[in-house]
Write a protein that holds these residues in place. Structure first.
Motif, mmCIF file in Angstrom:
data_model
loop_
_atom_site.group_PDB
_atom_site.id
_atom_site.type_symbol
_atom_site.label_atom_id
_atom_site.label_comp_id
_atom_site.label_asym_id
_atom_site.label_seq_id
_atom_site.Cartn_x
_atom_site.Cartn_y
_atom_site.Cartn_z
ATOM 1 N N MET A 3 -11.046 0.165 -3.556
ATOM 2 C CA MET A 3 -10.620 -0.261 -4.893
ATOM 3 C C MET A 3 -9.213 -0.861 -4.812
ATOM 4 O O MET A 3 -8.318 -0.281 -4.220
ATOM 5 C CB MET A 3 -10.619 0.957 -5.810
ATOM 6 N N THR A 4 -9.046 -2.024 -5.365
ATOM 7 C CA THR A 4 -7.724 -2.652 -5.349
ATOM 8 C C THR A 4 -6.919 -2.194 -6.562
ATOM 9 O O THR A 4 -7.406 -2.195 -7.681
ATOM 10 C CB THR A 4 -7.819 -4.187 -5.365
ATOM 11 N N THR A 5 -5.682 -1.839 -6.294
ATOM 12 C CA THR A 5 -4.800 -1.416 -7.374
ATOM 13 C C THR A 5 -4.084 -2.640 -7.944
ATOM 14 O O THR A 5 -4.152 -3.734 -7.385
ATOM 15 C CB THR A 5 -3.749 -0.413 -6.850
ATOM 16 N N ASN A 6 -3.383 -2.406 -9.028
ATOM 17 C CA ASN A 6 -2.613 -3.487 -9.646
ATOM 18 C C ASN A 6 -1.562 -4.037 -8.678
ATOM 19 O O ASN A 6 -1.353 -5.246 -8.612
ATOM 20 C CB ASN A 6 -1.936 -2.989 -10.921
ATOM 21 N N VAL A 7 -0.923 -3.141 -7.943
ATOM 22 C CA VAL A 7 0.116 -3.573 -7.002
ATOM 23 C C VAL A 7 -0.509 -4.412 -5.889
ATOM 24 O O VAL A 7 0.071 -5.406 -5.454
ATOM 25 C CB VAL A 7 0.887 -2.358 -6.436
ATOM 26 N N GLU B 271 5.774 -2.204 0.814
ATOM 27 C CA GLU B 271 5.816 -1.554 -0.493
ATOM 28 C C GLU B 271 6.635 -0.282 -0.387
ATOM 29 O O GLU B 271 6.448 0.511 0.526
ATOM 30 C CB GLU B 271 4.376 -1.226 -0.895
ATOM 31 N N GLU B 272 7.583 -0.109 -1.303
ATOM 32 C CA GLU B 272 8.398 1.099 -1.366
ATOM 33 C C GLU B 272 8.326 1.656 -2.778
ATOM 34 O O GLU B 272 8.216 0.898 -3.735
ATOM 35 C CB GLU B 272 9.860 0.797 -1.017
ATOM 36 N N VAL C 140 9.201 3.104 -10.052
ATOM 37 C CA VAL C 140 9.206 1.674 -9.748
ATOM 38 C C VAL C 140 8.627 1.427 -8.357
ATOM 39 O O VAL C 140 8.968 2.115 -7.399
ATOM 40 C CB VAL C 140 10.649 1.110 -9.812
ATOM 41 N N THR C 141 7.769 0.428 -8.254
ATOM 42 C CA THR C 141 7.269 -0.024 -6.961
ATOM 43 C C THR C 141 8.053 -1.268 -6.576
ATOM 44 O O THR C 141 8.185 -2.190 -7.376
ATOM 45 C CB THR C 141 5.767 -0.375 -7.042
ATOM 46 N N ILE C 142 8.583 -1.257 -5.371
ATOM 47 C CA ILE C 142 9.358 -2.402 -4.896
ATOM 48 C C ILE C 142 8.570 -3.078 -3.784
ATOM 49 O O ILE C 142 8.239 -2.447 -2.778
ATOM 50 C CB ILE C 142 10.744 -1.963 -4.395
ATOM 51 N N LEU C 143 8.251 -4.338 -3.991
ATOM 52 C CA LEU C 143 7.591 -5.132 -2.959
ATOM 53 C C LEU C 143 8.676 -5.757 -2.107
ATOM 54 O O LEU C 143 9.569 -6.431 -2.620
ATOM 55 C CB LEU C 143 6.721 -6.223 -3.585
ATOM 56 N N VAL C 144 8.614 -5.531 -0.801
ATOM 57 C CA VAL C 144 9.622 -6.035 0.122
ATOM 58 C C VAL C 144 9.010 -7.192 0.895
ATOM 59 O O VAL C 144 8.080 -7.018 1.675
ATOM 60 C CB VAL C 144 10.096 -4.929 1.077
ATOM 61 N N LYS D 62 5.643 -1.061 -13.318
ATOM 62 C CA LYS D 62 7.001 -1.552 -13.095
ATOM 63 C C LYS D 62 7.098 -1.915 -11.616
ATOM 64 O O LYS D 62 7.059 -1.042 -10.745
ATOM 65 C CB LYS D 62 8.016 -0.459 -13.458
ATOM 66 N N VAL D 63 7.149 -3.218 -11.337
ATOM 67 C CA VAL D 63 7.186 -3.703 -9.956
ATOM 68 C C VAL D 63 8.323 -4.706 -9.820
ATOM 69 O O VAL D 63 8.492 -5.587 -10.671
ATOM 70 C CB VAL D 63 5.838 -4.378 -9.559
#
Length: 83
Positions: free
Chosen positions: A1-5, A30-31, A36-40, A76-77
């Protein structure tokens, strides 16, 4: 299943692949920090200018896309660009 992130990561990866000369060097991590999810995002040194853009316009646009998609999905990304 794919998540929103995951969906947001796929979108950013596809956009970046079209911008850079060496798409095979794109790394998207991803952190998590609190809620908050931070995409690096990191790319080859020769491509970093293409991702940042003139006066940071491309980076601002990428961050705006991430923010809009995450807000629409109720998350929140943030996008962080590293060398």
């Amino acid at each position: 299943m794919t998540t929103n992130v995951d969906k947001i990561q796929n979108m950013i990866r596809k956009i970046c692949e079209m911008l850079v000369d060496k798409p095979e060097t794109i790394k998207l991590g991803e952190e998590k920090r609190d809620e908050v999810t931070i995409l690096v995002l990191s790319v080859d040194k020769s491509d970093i200018g293409k991702i940042i853009g003139r006066n940071g316009q491309t980076a601002k646009a990428l961050r705006a896309l991430v923010n809009a998609a995450a807000t629409r999905m109720g998350d929140k990304v943030l996008l962080e660009i590293r060398e």
